[in-house]
Scaffold this active site. Structure first.
Site, short mmCIF file in Angstrom:
data_model
loop_
_atom_site.label_atom_id
_atom_site.label_comp_id
_atom_site.label_asym_id
_atom_site.label_seq_id
_atom_site.Cartn_x
_atom_site.Cartn_y
_atom_site.Cartn_z
N ARG A 202 42.84 81.77 13.12
CA ARG A 202 42.46 81.73 14.54
C ARG A 202 42.74 80.33 15.10
NH1 ARG A 202 38.41 84.20 11.54
NH2 ARG A 202 37.89 86.35 12.11
N HIS A 308 46.31 84.69 20.19
CA HIS A 308 45.64 85.49 19.15
C HIS A 308 46.52 86.64 18.67
CE1 HIS A 308 41.99 86.47 16.94
NE2 HIS A 308 42.22 87.74 17.18
N ARG A 311 47.96 86.14 15.17
CA ARG A 311 47.11 86.58 14.05
C ARG A 311 47.20 88.09 13.90
NH1 ARG A 311 42.10 85.98 11.05
NH2 ARG A 311 40.60 87.57 11.66
N HIS A 334 36.92 88.77 7.18
CA HIS A 334 35.95 89.72 7.72
C HIS A 334 35.07 90.27 6.59
CE1 HIS A 334 37.01 90.25 11.96
NE2 HIS A 334 38.26 90.01 11.60
N TYR A 343 44.26 97.99 10.82
CA TYR A 343 45.63 97.73 10.36
C TYR A 343 46.06 98.74 9.31
CZ TYR A 343 44.94 93.43 12.89
OH TYR A 343 44.67 92.53 13.88
#
Length: 390
Positions: A202, A308, A311, A334, A343
Site C-alpha cells: 500500500r 491502489h 496493488r 489480510h 482474487y
C-alpha cells in the site's frame, strides 16, 4: 379521583379521556405520553410498564430525547481503540452525511421509515454508494449502542444489505502498462510503482519503508508499519490492524537490481532512513505525490487508474501465478479470507489453466472426439492392445 392501584394511577380527565401515571425507578412521576379513550386502555399501558420494570426492560423515556447529532458526536469521542485515521473518517461521515439529514432528531423519533428516506436522499443526491454504505453502517452501529445503553428500544437501521460496500470493479493493468507508468515517474519514485505492484504494498506501507526493512541478500521486505496523512496535514505512523498486516514479502528476483540501485542513489545509510522521500528529502506525502502520479499516467496514455490499483493488479498476478488462498492472504497482509477470495473467485485466467491441465488427463481418443489432440499412433496401438482378448 385517581383510581387506587397496586402499581401506578389512572384518572378520568374533564375532557372524558383517561390519564395513566406511574413512579419510575428513578423516583420521577411519569405520565403516559398520551391520554386514552377508556380506562381499560390506560390500565393495559400501566401493566406493560410494570412488566418492563419487573423484567429489567424499562427504558427512561427522557433518554431518547437526546438528539442523534449530540449522541453521535459523543459516540465518536468515547469510542475506544479508534486509530486517528478511523476517527477522522467517522467524524467526517457524521458531519457531512448523518447530521444534515438526521442530526436534529431525538433518538426515540428515528424510525425505519425515516432512515430509509435519509439513505434514499443521499443516493438521489449523487453521493457514491460506497460512501452511503459507510455512513449507513456507522449510523447502524451508533444506534445499536443506543439500544445497548437502554436509550431506545430497537435499532431503526433495518435495511438489508445497505451496509455492504459494493465497489465497482477496479482496473487491472498489464505488466507493460505498469512499466510504462514506472518509467514515466521521476527516478526516485520508479521503484515505488514496481513494489506497489509486484510486492502488493500500500502507499502508506511504502512511505514507512526503511532501509533496515529491506533485506537485499535474501530478497525480502519486512512490512512493519504504515505512514498515514491526516486531514489536517499531520503525519503519523501506525501499526497494522492485525498481526497479518505485519508481514515479510518476497521481492521478485528480476527486481533486485532495481532495489539495490535505488537504495544506493536515493536512500540514506542509516537503518531508519526512509526508502522513499521527496526531492528535498522530506517524508513522503500522498498529497505531494499525486502530481507525479498524474503526470506519469498522462505520459503513459493511461486513464482512470488509482495508485491502489497497482496493488490490485499485483494481487491478481499473484493469483494467476497459482498462489493458494493462504499464500494470497500472507502476501496481501489480510487476516480474513474475504479479500483474498475475491482474487481466487474472479481469476478466470487461472481457472482456464486448471481446465486445460484437467483436459490433459482425459484419454486421447476422447479428446479427439471432442475436437482436441488427435491420438498418436502409439496411443492408438496401446488402446488396441488393451482391447484384444487375453
Amino acid at each position: 379521583m385517581p383510581s387506587k392501584r397496586r402499581f401506578g394511577r389512572v384518572r378520568k380527565l374533564p375532557s372524558g379521556r383517561w390519564q395513566a401515571r406511574y413512579l419510575g425507578p428513578d423516583g420521577i412521576d411519569r405520565p403516559a405520553p398520551e391520554t386514552f379513550s377508556n380506562k381499560t386502555d390506560a390500565t393495559i399501558w400501566l401493566a406493560d410498564r410494570e412488566a418492563e420494570l419487573r423484567t429489567g426492560e424499562w427504558i427512561d423515556p427522557e433518554a431518547g430525547r437526546t438528539t442523534l447529532g449530540d449522541f453521535a458526536a459523543r459516540w465518536v469521542k468515547e469510542r475506544p481503540g479508534l486509530t486517528p485515521k478511523t476517527k477522522q473518517l467517522y467524524e467526517g461521515l457524521v458531519r457531512l452525511h448523518i447530521r444534515p439529514g438526521l442530526g436534529d432528531l431525538p433518538l426515540a423519533d428515528l424510525t425505519p421509515a425515516r432512515v430509509r428516506t435519509w439513505r434514499a436522499t443521499l443516493l438521489d443526491g449523487g453521493l457514491g454508494p460506497v460512501t452511503v454504505a459507510k455512513a449507513y453502517r456507522l449510523l447502524r452501529t451508533i444506534m445499536q449502542t443506543a439500544v445497548d445503553d437502554r436509550v431506545i428500544r430497537s435499532n431503526p437501521c433495518q435495511i438489508k444489505g445497505a451496509s455492504v460496500e459494493r465497489s465497482p470493479e477496479r482496473p487491472v493493468l498489464t505488466v507493460p502498462e505498469v512499466y510504462s507508468i514506472a518509467d514515466a515517474m521521476p527516478d526516485r519514485f520508479r521503484l515505488m510503482i514496481l513494489l506497489a505492484t509486484f510486492c502488493s504494498l500500500r502507499f502508506g506501507e511504502l512511505g514507512a519503508l526503511t532501509r533496515g526493512a529491506v533485506d537485499v541478500d535474501k530478497g525480502l521486505l519486512h512490512v512493519r508499519r504504515s505512514l498515514v496523512e491526516l486531514g489536517d496535514g499531520s503525519l503519523i505512523f501506525k501499526e497494522p490492524k492485525t498481526t497479518a498486516g505485519r508481514r515479510v514479502v518476497g521481492i521478485p528476483g528480476a527486481m533486485l537490481a532495481d532495489v539495490i540501485a535505488h537504495l544506493d542513489e536515493f536512500t540514506g545509510d542509516r537503518p531508519d532512513a526512509f526508502v522513499f522521500v521527496g526531492p528535498k528529502g522530506a517524508t513522503l506525502r500522498r498529497s505531494n505525490f499525486q502530481k507525479y502520479w498524474r503526470n506519469a499516467l498522462q505520459a503513459a496514455g493511461i486513464e482512470g487508474v488509482h495508485f491502489h490499483d497497482l496493488r490490485h493488479t499485483g494481487n491478481t498476478l499473484v493469483a494467476q501465478s497459482g498462489a493458494t488462498l493462504p499464500d494470497l492472504m500472507a502476501r496481501m497482509g489480510h487476516a480474513s479470507t474475504r479479500a483474498a477470495l475475491i482474487y481466487i473467485h474472479t481469476n478466470s485466467t487461472r481457472d482456464r489453466l486448471i481446465a486445460d491441465r484437467l483436459s490433459e488427463l482425459i484419454p486421447a481418443s476422447d479428446r479427439a472426439r471432442n475436437g482436441h489432440d488427435k491420438p498418436t499412433s502409439e496411443e492408438e496401438g496401446s488402446r488396441d492392445d488393451r482391447s484384444e482378448p487375453a
